[in-house]
Design a protein around this motif. Structure first.
Motif, PDB file in Angstrom:
ATOM      1  N   PHE A 156      -9.280 -13.263   5.006  1.00  0.00           N
ATOM      2  CA  PHE A 156     -10.046 -12.574   3.795  1.00  0.00           C
ATOM      3  C   PHE A 156      -9.800 -13.410   2.646  1.00  0.00           C
ATOM      4  CE2 PHE A 156     -11.204  -8.537   5.377  1.00  0.00           C
ATOM      5  CZ  PHE A 156     -10.050  -8.296   6.389  1.00  0.00           C
ATOM      6  N   PHE A 182      -6.653 -15.363  -3.706  1.00  0.00           N
ATOM      7  CA  PHE A 182      -5.856 -15.122  -2.745  1.00  0.00           C
ATOM      8  C   PHE A 182      -6.272 -15.100  -1.261  1.00  0.00           C
ATOM      9  CE2 PHE A 182      -2.400 -13.425  -5.530  1.00  0.00           C
ATOM     10  CZ  PHE A 182      -2.937 -12.995  -6.554  1.00  0.00           C
ATOM     11  N   GLU A 186      -7.698 -16.183 -10.473  1.00  0.00           N
ATOM     12  CA  GLU A 186      -6.664 -16.406  -9.265  1.00  0.00           C
ATOM     13  C   GLU A 186      -7.225 -15.903  -7.867  1.00  0.00           C
ATOM     14  OE1 GLU A 186      -3.599 -16.971 -10.280  1.00  0.00           O
ATOM     15  OE2 GLU A 186      -2.453 -17.185  -8.416  1.00  0.00           O
ATOM     16  N   PHE A 188      -0.658 -11.300   1.996  1.00  0.00           N
ATOM     17  CA  PHE A 188      -1.416 -12.059   1.014  1.00  0.00           C
ATOM     18  C   PHE A 188      -0.623 -13.407   0.763  1.00  0.00           C
ATOM     19  CE2 PHE A 188      -4.754  -9.553  -0.987  1.00  0.00           C
ATOM     20  CZ  PHE A 188      -4.582  -8.375  -0.366  1.00  0.00           C
ATOM     21  N   ASN A 206      -6.838  -9.825 -15.772  1.00  0.00           N
ATOM     22  CA  ASN A 206      -6.628  -8.304 -16.209  1.00  0.00           C
ATOM     23  C   ASN A 206      -7.640  -7.428 -15.371  1.00  0.00           C
ATOM     24  OD1 ASN A 206      -4.499  -8.845 -17.943  1.00  0.00           O
ATOM     25  ND2 ASN A 206      -6.300  -9.463 -19.244  1.00  0.00           N
ATOM     26  N   GLN A 207      -7.902  -7.889 -13.987  1.00  0.00           N
ATOM     27  CA  GLN A 207      -8.722  -7.004 -13.217  1.00  0.00           C
ATOM     28  C   GLN A 207      -8.152  -6.917 -11.825  1.00  0.00           C
ATOM     29  OE1 GLN A 207     -12.987  -7.637 -13.192  1.00  0.00           O
ATOM     30  NE2 GLN A 207     -12.897  -8.428 -15.113  1.00  0.00           N
ATOM     31  N   GLY A 208      -8.758  -6.045 -11.128  1.00  0.00           N
ATOM     32  CA  GLY A 208      -8.316  -5.840  -9.524  1.00  0.00           C
ATOM     33  C   GLY A 208      -8.785  -6.862  -8.745  1.00  0.00           C
ATOM     34  N   LEU A 209      -8.674  -6.727  -7.522  1.00  0.00           N
ATOM     35  CA  LEU A 209      -8.916  -7.790  -6.548  1.00  0.00           C
ATOM     36  C   LEU A 209     -10.472  -7.405  -6.108  1.00  0.00           C
ATOM     37  CD1 LEU A 209      -5.842  -7.977  -6.547  1.00  0.00           C
ATOM     38  CD2 LEU A 209      -6.361  -9.204  -4.374  1.00  0.00           C
ATOM     39  N   GLN A 248      -9.183 -12.616  -8.254  1.00  0.00           N
ATOM     40  CA  GLN A 248      -8.793 -11.481  -9.284  1.00  0.00           C
ATOM     41  C   GLN A 248      -8.854 -12.087 -10.585  1.00  0.00           C
ATOM     42  OE1 GLN A 248      -4.482 -10.976  -9.254  1.00  0.00           O
ATOM     43  NE2 GLN A 248      -4.748  -9.016 -10.245  1.00  0.00           N
ATOM     44  N   LEU A 307     -13.178  -8.684  -3.077  1.00  0.00           N
ATOM     45  CA  LEU A 307     -13.665  -9.469  -2.024  1.00  0.00           C
ATOM     46  C   LEU A 307     -14.442 -10.427  -2.073  1.00  0.00           C
ATOM     47  CD1 LEU A 307     -12.668  -9.578   1.208  1.00  0.00           C
ATOM     48  CD2 LEU A 307     -14.717  -8.573   1.744  1.00  0.00           C
ATOM     49  N   LEU A 320      -2.402  -5.872   5.383  1.00  0.00           N
ATOM     50  CA  LEU A 320      -2.873  -7.110   4.635  1.00  0.00           C
ATOM     51  C   LEU A 320      -1.618  -8.021   4.380  1.00  0.00           C
ATOM     52  CD1 LEU A 320      -6.146  -7.047   2.566  1.00  0.00           C
ATOM     53  CD2 LEU A 320      -5.681  -8.164   4.476  1.00  0.00           C
ATOM     54  N   TYR A 377      -9.870 -13.186  -1.613  1.00  0.00           N
ATOM     55  CA  TYR A 377     -10.071 -12.219  -2.834  1.00  0.00           C
ATOM     56  C   TYR A 377      -9.811 -13.034  -4.006  1.00  0.00           C
ATOM     57  CZ  TYR A 377      -9.481  -8.016   0.094  1.00  0.00           C
ATOM     58  OH  TYR A 377     -10.090  -6.938   0.976  1.00  0.00           O
TER      59      TYR A 377
END
Lengths: 113, 113
Positions: free
Chosen positions: B34, B90, B88, B103, B41-44, B38, B46, B101, B36
């Motif tokens: 995978f 990942f 960012e 990372f 200041n947010q979540g990840l 980011q 896909l 998972l 991802y």
């Protein structure tokens, strides 16, 4: 509609306190996770629940206790908070029979002073 | 156990230039892979995933990645980046038919005008 939500978004507390972070998903997924992202942005899994059953429990101090009251919720309770617990905690969910894709919440930034 | 190495910690790139983010993994079993993203200041979120089939995988926002089993790599590419791609990134791996998972350390992409 938020798919994976977490509360609170920010949490500032003192050493020794006990705090909880809540997570809810409205995707109908069967598996939920907690991840910790440290100050260097490294992400590591902490726990995972599948259908309310604990299936992953990494080497996390037992001050951390997850609780899954139902498939849509996974809460994280932390006792006796330490400075090193300061991090961003992410909740995620997935439907493991489908694609193994995990959907992440917005994160909770925990600061321990 | 699985591990992921992202070979570049920071990648500065000019707007409309191509970008490649390198990811290598190690595993003794078959894996799912995978990428991802980011945003600050947010979540990840896909970007794309490889489970099986064609080794060239196309994802959202014009990204694609190529799975190379012999080189145990899963490099991410975009032919022309935008300022909004600053984030960012990942790379992550999970054993096939598993939930866990792992990372990489992340690659910071900074797009400049």
């Amino acid at each position: 509609d938020t798919a994976v939500s977490q509360t609170p978004k920010y949490l500032v507390t003192q050493m020794g306190n006990d705090k909880s972070i809540k997570c809810e998903q409205n995707l109908g997924h069967d598996t939920m996770y907690w991840y910790k992202q440290d100050s260097k942005k490294f992400l590591k899994i902490m726990f995972s629940y599948n259908n309310k059953e604990l299936i992953i429990n990494e080497t996390v101090p037992n001050r951390f206790s997850p609780k899954s009251p139902d498939k849509a919720h996974l809460n994280l309770h932390i006792n006796s908070l330490e400075l090193g617990d300061s991090a961003v905690y992410f909740c995620a969910s997935s439907q493991t029979s489908l694609s193994y894709e995990q959907y992440f919440g917005p994160g909770t930034r925990l600061t321990v002073t | 156990a699985q591990s992921v190495t992202q070979l570049d910690s920071q990648v500065p790139v000019f707007e409309e230039a191509p970008v490649e983010l390198r990811c290598n993994y190690s595993s003794s079993v078959s894996v799912y892979l995978f990428w991802y993203v980011q945003y600050p200041n947010q979540g990840l979120q896909l970007l794309l995933k490889y489970l099986s089939g064609s080794t060239l995988v196309k994802g959202i926002n014009g990204f694609e990645a190529e799975f190379n089993k012999s080189q145990t790599s899963f490099h991410l590419r975009k032919p022309s980046v935008h300022i909004s791609d600053t984030a960012e990134y990942f790379c992550a791996v999970t054993p096939a038919n598993d939930y866990k998972l792992s990372f990489g350390a992340g690659t910071t992409v900074t797009v400049r005008a």
